[in-house]
Write an enzyme that holds these catalytic residues in place. Structure first.
Site, mmCIF file in Angstrom:
data_model
loop_
_atom_site.group_PDB
_atom_site.id
_atom_site.type_symbol
_atom_site.label_atom_id
_atom_site.label_comp_id
_atom_site.label_asym_id
_atom_site.label_seq_id
_atom_site.Cartn_x
_atom_site.Cartn_y
_atom_site.Cartn_z
ATOM 1 N N HIS A 107 -28.739 7.272 96.000
ATOM 2 C CA HIS A 107 -29.877 7.079 96.911
ATOM 3 C C HIS A 107 -31.111 6.487 96.255
ATOM 4 O O HIS A 107 -32.162 6.417 96.897
ATOM 5 C CB HIS A 107 -30.297 8.408 97.540
ATOM 6 C CG HIS A 107 -29.274 9.001 98.453
ATOM 7 N ND1 HIS A 107 -29.248 8.731 99.814
ATOM 8 C CD2 HIS A 107 -28.255 9.831 98.218
ATOM 9 C CE1 HIS A 107 -28.248 9.400 100.357
ATOM 10 N NE2 HIS A 107 -27.618 10.071 99.412
ATOM 11 N N LYS B 240 -44.086 8.676 105.463
ATOM 12 C CA LYS B 240 -43.023 8.848 104.468
ATOM 13 C C LYS B 240 -43.640 9.551 103.281
ATOM 14 O O LYS B 240 -44.858 9.699 103.216
ATOM 15 C CB LYS B 240 -42.428 7.495 104.050
ATOM 16 C CG LYS B 240 -43.489 6.428 103.722
ATOM 17 C CD LYS B 240 -42.881 5.067 103.453
ATOM 18 C CE LYS B 240 -42.552 4.241 104.668
ATOM 19 N NZ LYS B 240 -41.118 4.159 104.993
ATOM 20 N N ARG B 241 -42.819 9.994 102.321
ATOM 21 C CA ARG B 241 -43.377 10.582 101.115
ATOM 22 C C ARG B 241 -44.370 9.602 100.485
ATOM 23 O O ARG B 241 -44.197 8.386 100.565
ATOM 24 C CB ARG B 241 -42.258 10.919 100.123
ATOM 25 C CG ARG B 241 -41.438 12.138 100.507
ATOM 26 C CD ARG B 241 -42.274 13.400 100.538
ATOM 27 N NE ARG B 241 -42.608 13.849 99.216
ATOM 28 C CZ ARG B 241 -42.063 14.906 98.601
ATOM 29 N NH1 ARG B 241 -41.139 15.633 99.220
ATOM 30 N NH2 ARG B 241 -42.448 15.246 97.386
ATOM 31 N N LYS C 26 -43.728 2.983 97.367
ATOM 32 C CA LYS C 26 -43.802 2.767 98.819
ATOM 33 C C LYS C 26 -45.117 2.080 99.217
ATOM 34 O O LYS C 26 -45.285 1.654 100.352
ATOM 35 C CB LYS C 26 -43.656 4.091 99.559
ATOM 36 C CG LYS C 26 -42.283 4.752 99.363
ATOM 37 C CD LYS C 26 -42.194 6.094 100.080
ATOM 38 C CE LYS C 26 -40.957 6.891 99.728
ATOM 39 N NZ LYS C 26 -39.744 6.514 100.498
ATOM 40 N N THR D 143 -35.151 5.124 106.315
ATOM 41 C CA THR D 143 -34.548 5.516 107.590
ATOM 42 C C THR D 143 -35.621 5.620 108.682
ATOM 43 O O THR D 143 -35.313 5.462 109.854
ATOM 44 C CB THR D 143 -33.777 6.847 107.472
ATOM 45 O OG1 THR D 143 -34.555 7.768 106.698
ATOM 46 C CG2 THR D 143 -32.436 6.634 106.792
ATOM 47 N N LYS E 250 -35.733 4.428 112.757
ATOM 48 C CA LYS E 250 -36.207 5.250 113.876
ATOM 49 C C LYS E 250 -37.286 4.530 114.670
ATOM 50 O O LYS E 250 -37.317 4.576 115.900
ATOM 51 C CB LYS E 250 -36.757 6.587 113.348
ATOM 52 C CG LYS E 250 -35.686 7.459 112.713
ATOM 53 C CD LYS E 250 -36.274 8.608 111.887
ATOM 54 C CE LYS E 250 -35.180 9.203 111.005
ATOM 55 N NZ LYS E 250 -35.721 10.087 109.944
HETATM 56 C C1 26W Z 1 -33.964 14.867 90.865
HETATM 57 C C2 26W Z 1 -35.034 14.869 91.892
HETATM 58 C C3 26W Z 1 -34.727 13.964 93.017
HETATM 59 C C4 26W Z 1 -34.609 14.483 94.290
HETATM 60 C C5 26W Z 1 -34.308 13.660 95.337
HETATM 61 C C6 26W Z 1 -34.551 12.621 92.803
HETATM 62 C C7 26W Z 1 -34.248 11.806 93.842
HETATM 63 C C8 26W Z 1 -34.114 12.325 95.111
HETATM 64 C C9 26W Z 1 -33.692 11.445 96.259
HETATM 65 C C10 26W Z 1 -32.578 10.547 95.787
HETATM 66 C C11 26W Z 1 -34.799 10.681 96.845
HETATM 67 C C12 26W Z 1 -34.475 10.204 98.247
HETATM 68 O O1 26W Z 1 -34.648 10.927 99.212
HETATM 69 N N1 26W Z 1 -34.037 8.948 98.390
HETATM 70 C C13 26W Z 1 -34.043 8.302 99.683
HETATM 71 O O2 26W Z 1 -32.768 8.419 100.307
HETATM 72 C C14 26W Z 1 -32.803 7.895 101.622
HETATM 73 C C15 26W Z 1 -31.463 8.179 102.264
HETATM 74 O O3 26W Z 1 -30.476 7.398 101.668
HETATM 75 C C16 26W Z 1 -33.137 6.416 101.609
HETATM 76 O O4 26W Z 1 -33.253 5.961 102.933
HETATM 77 C C17 26W Z 1 -34.460 6.192 100.879
HETATM 78 O O5 26W Z 1 -34.712 4.808 100.754
HETATM 79 C C18 26W Z 1 -34.423 6.841 99.517
HETATM 80 O O6 26W Z 1 -35.687 6.766 98.881
#
Ligand code: 26W
Length: 823
Positions: free
Chosen positions: A367, A559-560, A565, A667, A671
């Site tokens: 992701h 978004k975050r 971003k 995502t 939406k």
């Molecule tokens: C290790 C800590 C950590 C926790 C969560 C690192 C990374 C994450 C995620 C991978 C971050 C995340 O939410 N990524 C998002 O995933 C979405 C679903 O696929 C995508 O639409 C977003 O672009 C992406 O940033």
């Protein structure tokens, strides 16, 4: 507009309404223990939730029974996060009971919306990754596919965000305070999870080396089940979340020593494991408790999966024909080593057979490409916490690297790059490498992301395993994000298309294309959007005392908060617009309301500063009479799933402005498109596919492409050149840097401006500024022609069918899991 929901006529007859009322009162009395003459709205919410749950429960048991009888292959979706939000409305709409319950409550002098407002969110996720998992569960159930979620039942979800003096302040999210009416506790479904301890090597009768893991400190995992109702006649699937419970080992030991308090202390400390969701996305945190959480839920889930498979009386060679396991990012990737441990140490399989089975079962979704988000764990920590797993990882690595060495003799550098162990500066385990080597498929989440994944971070692996890498573009569930969140537009679509089949077959929205040219339809479409904006304005008035003009253009970025971003690019445009209005106060400005929302990781200083900057700019603008009716900036606190459902239907302009090549998919972009917003965006993530689907002329694309940016960086990117070349950009940056928006602390925002000018502007904000501002001018021009805007907005809805998570799930089912919908 609620009348457009597909009320099941049979369920809204007076007799049924009467039965529902009786059921509600009975539940209030017997399950909640409240006297109907002395209740809080929350009591009614709980009574209602119980009645609705009753209705789902039978269907759920039928589904489980049917899966059991057909013995169909299942997919297990392992995810550290499920960002579900509220359940009540979704359950009512998916099962067709919405209207009947609304009427029953109305008869009793209550309002369903108000009662539903009492529900706490299940906010067990950070953002995109967790919400995707929730959309996928909805699609699996709606498509009647045997799909089961496994995760953690955190006592505290993502923190709730309050804004105090413009700054983010985090507050604990005690979502279980009043209990969770949707869950079934399963105290009898309990597994032991081991940590620490030591290994003892033994010899099998056949001379094979075996390992025993002894003297471990154990925690119990207890199951909680959440039913996931599919849409219409869909099945009801199960999400199983694990809570940590103490073993009785401490009790016995310390009680025998007569140390009661010590025993209870130990109990609390092991139960801390599932206490709280880590609130950091995209920065990896090498915290021991996090790795423990990961292993905890993986171990419990695998034990549960194998119990269901019937390990005792079945041939494990059949496991891959019965079970597919999807790893939602690398967070559960330790499952690969855990399954190997079970097959080798508990079932005595030979290595090659065990590894063959493992690879056929697992698949991994990546992701993010951001290097700082790729999980690695110190070998030393692993060795202490999970000694046998480290050993297995070393063995997997050795066999893998031997094979690489055979195929590419003499390429020592390749070996170093693909090794599961990073040997530079303190050895670390690379979880993504483990996930790739132990899976048969690895997917990215949008076309560009999947390409970049194969050409950058996993380049060597794409060469080693060319058939392993695929793309499956993300999607979102149209049930929650259109049918439920936007009843006005949903009703109009149903009327225009003749039925509501689009809710479970979103490609049917293409049928709206001819209606983009129909003035009567456009007028109703515009009314629906206006009503949504007015509703949002009402909510923000009530909650925050804000006055928004629903006739202004609603320009939204939610978004975050993260540098990649580029919320800062958005704010640079706001300041530029402010300056233009101040310079020409009498010109004909298109009125705009810029709305920002999102949480910053608690330790992410720059992101928190961006929130403060937005609030400081908003304060200055609010006090300026020249801006009134022309430009307003609003930061909505505590952005979450429920807020998203209020905001998204009201968006005119969807801000998707990440640096090209950084947002894996996005995502919220999907939406908003589905809800009739036009996108202003870079060619990044799924924006590219949105442009393909809705037509490049129907959104505002700006900025450098990922390729152009790579080229610019090769040549040497100089942010100062942009600063010197563009007077409006210079003016905006100078104002922010010199304290124009923070006179009480003039240097407050210097770190932000410094990150752009002195820090090399890693996210190329300045490089895209001019093009972004030009695109915003094009937005104004189009919005000035309401009919032309509406035409394009309709085409956006019509082109959004591809972004249904039903489509994504069908792709996963076909190209990875090999599972089928059930009759
Ligand atoms: C290790 C800590 C950590 C926790 C969560 C690192 C990374 C994450 C995620 C991978 C971050 C995340 O939410 N990524 C998002 O995933 C979405 C679903 O696929 C995508 O639409 C977003 O672009 C992406 O940033």
């Amino acid at each position: 507009m609620k009348e457009f929901h597909d009320a099941d006529a049979a369920s809204t007859n007076p007799k049924n309404i009467g039965e529902l009322k009786t059921a509600l009162v009975n539940r209030l009395i017997y399950s909640i223990g409240k006297d109907p003459i002395d209740t809080h709205e929350r009591d009614w919410f709980f009574a209602l939730a119980h009645v609705v749950r009753d209705q789902i429960t039978l269907r759920w048991m039928e589904s489980m029974r049917q899966y059991y009888l057909s013995d169909a292959k299942r997919v297990y979706y392992l995810s550290m996060e499920f960002l579900i939000g509220r359940t009540l409305d979704n359950a009512l709409l998916n099962t067709g009971g919405y209207e009947a319950f609304r009427l029953a409550l109305e008869d009793m002098g209550m309002n369903l919306d108000e009662i539903g407002g009492e529900e706490e969110e299940a906010a067990l996720g950070n953002g995109g990754l967790g919400r995707l998992a929730a959309c996928f569960l909805d699609s699996l159930a709606s498509l009647r596919m045997p799909g089961f979620g496994y995760g953690i039942r955190y006592d505290y979800g993502i923190f709730s965000q309050r804004i105090e003096d413009g700054w983010q302040v985090e507050h604990p999210d005690n979502w279980l305070r009043y209990g969770n009416p949707w869950e079934f506790a399963r105290p009898e479904v309990l597994y032991r999870v081991q940590f620490y301890g030591r290994l003892v090597e033994t010899q099998d009768t056949d001379g094979q080396r075996r390992y025993q893991w002894l003297d471990t400190q154990d925690v119990m995992a207890m199951a909680y089940d959440l039913p996931i109702p599919g849409y219409g006649e869909g099945t009801v699937n199960n999400l199983r979340l694990w809570a940590a419970k103490a073993t009785r080992d401490f009790e016995l030991r310390y009680f025998n020593e007569g140390n009661y308090i010590k025993a209870v202390e130990q109990k609390t400390s092991s139960e801390n494991l599932s206490k709280v969701l880590y609130p950091d996305d995209t920065t990896q945190m090498g915290r021991e408790l996090r790795l423990k959480q990961e292993y905890f839920f993986v171990s419990a889930s695998l034990q549960d999966i194998l119990v269901h498979f019937g390990t005792e009386h079945r041939d494990l060679a059949e496991l891959p024909d019965e079970v597919a396991i999807q790893l939602n990012d690398t967070h559960p990737a330790i499952a690969i080593a855990e399954l190997m441990r079970i097959l080798l140490d508990q079932h005595g399989l030979a290595w090659d057979q065990a590894f063959g089975i493992t690879v056929r079962i697992f698949a991994y979704t990546n992701h993010t490409l951001l290097p700082e988000a790729l999980e690695t764990w110190p070998v030393r920590l692993f060795e202490r916490l999970l000694p046998r797993h480290l050993q297995i990882i070393y063995d997997i690595n050795q066999k893998f690297l031997d094979e690489v060495g055979r195929r590419f003799p003499g390429d020592g550098d390749l070996i170093r790059r693909v090794s599961l162990i990073d040997e530079d500066g303190g050895k670390r385990v690379r979880m993504s490498h483990l996930a790739i080597v132990g899976s048969h498929k690895v997917n990215g989440v949008a076309k560009l992301h999947s390409e970049l994944m194969q050409s950058t971070i996993f380049r060597d692996f794409a060469r080693l395993f060319p058939d392993r890498f695929i793309n499956i573009t993300n999607g979102v569930t149209p049930r929650r994000w259109l049918h439920q969140a936007n009843p006005g537009l949903a009703g109009l679509i149903t009327e225009a298309l003749g039925d509501s089949a689009w809710v479970s077959d979103l490609e049917r929205l293409r049928g709206l294309v001819p209606l983009a040219g129909d003035a009567e339809f456009r007028s109703r479409f515009r009314t629906a959007k206006f009503d949504n904006k007015a509703r949002l304005a009402g909510l923000l008035k009530q909650r925050l005392g804000l006055a928004l003009d629903p006739a202004s253009l609603f320009d939204v970025q939610i978004k975050r908060i993260h540098e990649y971003k580029r919320q800062l690019l958005n704010l640079l445009h706001v300041v530029t617009r402010y300056n233009r209005i101040k310079d020409q106060p009498t010109a004909a400005w298109i009125p705009r309301t810029v709305i920002l929302g999102g949480k910053a990781a608690p330790g992410y200083r720059m992101a928190k500063l961006v929130i403060k900057l937005a609030n400081d700019i908003a304060r200055v603008m609010d006090r300026d009479p020249a801006l009134q009716g022309r430009l307003k900036l609003v930061f909505v606190p505590d952005y979450n799933v429920s807020r998203a459902m209020e905001l998204i239907p009201a968006v005119d302009l969807s801000e998707q402005i990440s640096t090209a090549g950084t947002e894996a998919s996005g995502t919220s972009n999907m939406k908003m498109t589905m809800n009739g917003a036009l996108t202003i965006g870079t060619l990044d993530g799924a924006n590219i596919e949105i442009a393909e689907q809705v037509g490049r002329d129907n959104l505002f694309i700006f900025g450098l492409t990922a390729g152009e940016l790579a080229e610019l960086r090769r040549r040497g990117y100089q942010p100062w050149d942009y600063y010197h070349a563009n007077s409006e950009l210079r003016r905006a940056l100078d104002m922010i840097a010199s304290g124009y928006f923070s006179p009480e602390e003039p240097d407050r925002f210097k770190p932000l401006v410094d990150s752009l000018l002195m820090g090399g502007d890693q996210w190329a904000v300045l490089a895209d500024y001019a093009d972004y501002v030009a695109a915003q001018e094009a937005v104004d021009r189009l919005y000035g022609d309401g009919e032309a805007w509406a035409r394009q907005a309709v085409l956006n809805v019509a082109g959004s069918g591809w972004f249904s998570s039903d489509r994504s799930i069908r792709e996963y089912a076909g190209s990875i899991w090999n599972i089928q919908p059930q009759a």
